[in-house]
Design a protein around this motif. Structure first.
Motif, short mmCIF file in Angstrom:
data_model
loop_
_atom_site.label_atom_id
_atom_site.label_comp_id
_atom_site.label_asym_id
_atom_site.label_seq_id
_atom_site.Cartn_x
_atom_site.Cartn_y
_atom_site.Cartn_z
N TYR A 78 0.85 -1.20 -0.03
CA TYR A 78 -0.05 0.08 -0.09
C TYR A 78 0.87 1.27 -0.05
O TYR A 78 2.09 1.37 0.39
CB TYR A 78 -0.85 -0.03 1.25
CG TYR A 78 -0.18 0.25 2.51
CD1 TYR A 78 0.12 1.54 3.24
CD2 TYR A 78 0.40 -0.64 3.10
CE1 TYR A 78 0.68 1.70 4.17
CE2 TYR A 78 1.22 -0.59 4.38
CZ TYR A 78 1.39 0.91 4.92
OH TYR A 78 2.05 0.90 5.97
N ARG A 79 0.20 2.12 -0.38
CA ARG A 79 0.91 3.61 -0.21
C ARG A 79 -0.15 4.74 -0.02
O ARG A 79 -1.04 4.57 -0.38
CB ARG A 79 1.86 3.94 -1.34
CG ARG A 79 0.99 4.39 -2.69
CD ARG A 79 1.92 4.66 -3.86
NE ARG A 79 1.15 4.82 -5.11
CZ ARG A 79 1.62 4.78 -6.24
NH1 ARG A 79 3.16 4.93 -6.45
NH2 ARG A 79 1.08 5.05 -7.31
N PHE A 80 0.27 5.88 0.60
CA PHE A 80 -0.53 6.99 0.71
C PHE A 80 -0.14 7.70 -0.35
O PHE A 80 1.13 8.53 -0.70
CB PHE A 80 -0.33 7.84 1.90
CG PHE A 80 -1.02 6.92 3.26
CD1 PHE A 80 -2.25 7.30 3.54
CD2 PHE A 80 -0.23 6.19 3.76
CE1 PHE A 80 -2.76 6.51 4.70
CE2 PHE A 80 -0.60 5.55 5.09
CZ PHE A 80 -1.94 5.70 5.56
N GLN B 110 -2.24 3.36 9.58
CA GLN B 110 -2.24 4.94 9.88
C GLN B 110 -0.58 5.26 9.79
O GLN B 110 0.41 4.43 10.27
CB GLN B 110 -2.80 5.24 11.14
CG GLN B 110 -2.53 6.79 11.48
CD GLN B 110 -2.99 7.20 12.70
OE1 GLN B 110 -3.31 6.60 13.58
NE2 GLN B 110 -3.71 8.57 12.66
N HIS B 111 -0.33 6.39 8.81
CA HIS B 111 0.95 6.89 8.56
C HIS B 111 1.80 6.98 10.05
O HIS B 111 1.13 7.75 10.98
CB HIS B 111 0.99 7.92 7.89
CG HIS B 111 2.47 8.29 7.37
ND1 HIS B 111 3.24 7.75 6.82
CD2 HIS B 111 2.86 9.67 7.67
CE1 HIS B 111 4.22 8.56 6.58
NE2 HIS B 111 4.06 9.44 7.24
N THR B 112 3.08 6.60 10.15
CA THR B 112 3.75 6.73 11.30
C THR B 112 3.23 5.55 12.48
O THR B 112 3.96 5.72 13.52
CB THR B 112 3.97 7.85 11.86
OG1 THR B 112 2.99 8.62 12.64
CG2 THR B 112 4.57 8.90 10.81
N GLU C 27 9.52 4.07 13.13
CA GLU C 27 10.21 4.32 11.84
C GLU C 27 10.56 3.08 10.86
O GLU C 27 11.74 3.00 10.45
CB GLU C 27 11.58 5.03 11.98
CG GLU C 27 11.40 6.45 12.88
CD GLU C 27 12.75 7.29 13.25
OE1 GLU C 27 13.79 6.66 12.80
OE2 GLU C 27 12.43 8.15 14.16
N VAL C 28 9.49 2.62 10.72
CA VAL C 28 9.52 1.30 9.90
C VAL C 28 8.90 1.51 8.45
O VAL C 28 9.09 0.95 7.48
CB VAL C 28 8.99 0.16 10.59
CG1 VAL C 28 9.63 -0.32 11.60
CG2 VAL C 28 7.54 0.27 10.63
N GLU C 29 8.24 2.74 8.29
CA GLU C 29 7.54 2.82 6.91
C GLU C 29 8.28 3.64 5.94
O GLU C 29 9.39 4.45 6.39
CB GLU C 29 6.30 3.73 7.44
CG GLU C 29 5.15 3.13 8.00
CD GLU C 29 4.53 3.67 9.18
OE1 GLU C 29 3.50 4.11 9.16
OE2 GLU C 29 5.27 3.85 10.01
N GLU D 244 5.78 6.16 -1.40
CA GLU D 244 6.62 5.09 -1.89
C GLU D 244 5.64 3.91 -1.31
O GLU D 244 4.78 3.94 -0.26
CB GLU D 244 7.68 5.12 -1.21
CG GLU D 244 8.93 6.10 -1.88
CD GLU D 244 10.27 5.77 -1.20
OE1 GLU D 244 10.74 4.79 -0.65
OE2 GLU D 244 10.96 6.59 -1.37
N TRP D 245 5.99 2.57 -1.95
CA TRP D 245 5.12 1.49 -1.59
C TRP D 245 5.55 0.75 -0.23
O TRP D 245 6.83 0.77 0.05
CB TRP D 245 5.14 0.72 -2.54
CG TRP D 245 4.32 0.72 -3.82
CD1 TRP D 245 4.72 1.60 -4.97
CD2 TRP D 245 2.81 0.80 -3.89
NE1 TRP D 245 3.77 1.79 -5.97
CE2 TRP D 245 2.54 1.28 -5.23
CE3 TRP D 245 1.97 0.53 -3.19
CZ2 TRP D 245 1.24 1.40 -5.65
CZ3 TRP D 245 0.46 0.38 -3.58
CH2 TRP D 245 0.20 0.93 -4.78
N ASN D 246 4.68 0.47 0.82
CA ASN D 246 4.90 -0.50 1.73
C ASN D 246 4.36 -1.68 1.64
O ASN D 246 3.56 -1.87 0.99
CB ASN D 246 4.43 0.36 2.95
CG ASN D 246 4.89 1.94 3.28
OD1 ASN D 246 6.05 1.81 3.89
ND2 ASN D 246 4.22 2.74 2.85
#
Length: 233
Positions: free
Chosen positions: A87-89, A121-123, A166-168, A173-175
């Motif tokens: 996924y990515r935002f 959720q981001h972060t 801090e793993v994202e 970019e794609w995660n």
């Protein structure tokens, strides 16, 4: 043990409450064309026939538009599996989630199904949120807070923080998120980093859901593989 038709089954999964026993193989839950195999549960669509469906397919990607809020839920029920989502935002980062062991719709706040949410959720990717179901982790009080306030609804402490920060990847970019569910355990990796491990889960099977929770998120892979053991003990 009842065997289902071979076109429908994968080892270790549940379909309509029946466990099959066919050979293991991976299966994409998203065909790149439409939302076959899923259904939407969006409260706003109950009241407004013109409310948009927040889940669409665009350029071969499954997209959660973020609003109106709701869930995209698999038609089938699964048990003992590994699910990988990429996924990515693509725009402004925000909130979303991957729900495992989902069951009763709108069980919390008339919105969220009973489930264990693995946060996107981001972060905060990899946090657990308990939604009318519960799960334990090592160092429970350090990661969940005051034990007297633990719970699965209302203003209770339902969030269990991930093990690493801090793993994202940077926004855009794609995660990659991998969640393994085996019996009463749920393990999580984000971008190949082990970020959460729960046990004594109060539920061991259910549907899988993706959220629309305020931010647009693109998914290019939603792949499920039956498992008989966890990748990490």
């Amino acid at each position: 043990m009842k065997l289902l038709f071979s076109t429908l089954v994968i080892t270790g999964m549940l379909f309509a409450g029946t466990v099959d026993s066919f050979a293991q193989k991976s299966r994409s839950l998203f065909n790149g064309k439409d939302l076959k195999g899923w259904h939407v549960d969006v409260p706003a669509m109950d009241k407004d026939a013109n409310a948009r469906n927040p889940f669409i397919v665009r350029n071969g990607l499954l997209v959660s538009l973020g609003t109106p809020g709701g869930h995209l839920i698999t038609d089938k029920v699964y048990k003992n599996y590994r699910i990988e989502v990429q996924y990515r935002f693509a725009g402004t980062p925000g909130n979303c989630g991957l729900l495992v062991h989902a069951s009763t719709s709108r069980a919390l706040y008339d919105m969220f199904p009973k489930s264990i949410e693995v946060q996107i959720q981001h972060t905060n990717a990899g946090d657990f949120w308990c939604i009318q179901e519960d799960i334990e982790v090592p160092d429970m009080e350090a990661r969940r807070g005051d034990k007297a306030r633990w719970g699965v609804n209302g203003d209770k402490l339902r969030k269990i923080e991930r093990l690493q920060q801090e793993v994202e990847n940077p926004v855009g970019e794609w995660n990659k998120m991998i969640v393994e569910c085996l019996d009463d355990k749920v393990y999580v990796w984000v971008n190949d980093k082990f970020v959460n491990n729960g046990f004594n889960c109060t539920v061991q099977s259910g549907q899988i859901a993706l959220q629309a929770e305020g931010s647009e998120v693109e998914f290019r892979k939603v792949e499920l593989t039956p498992i008989k053991k966890l990748s990490k003990d």
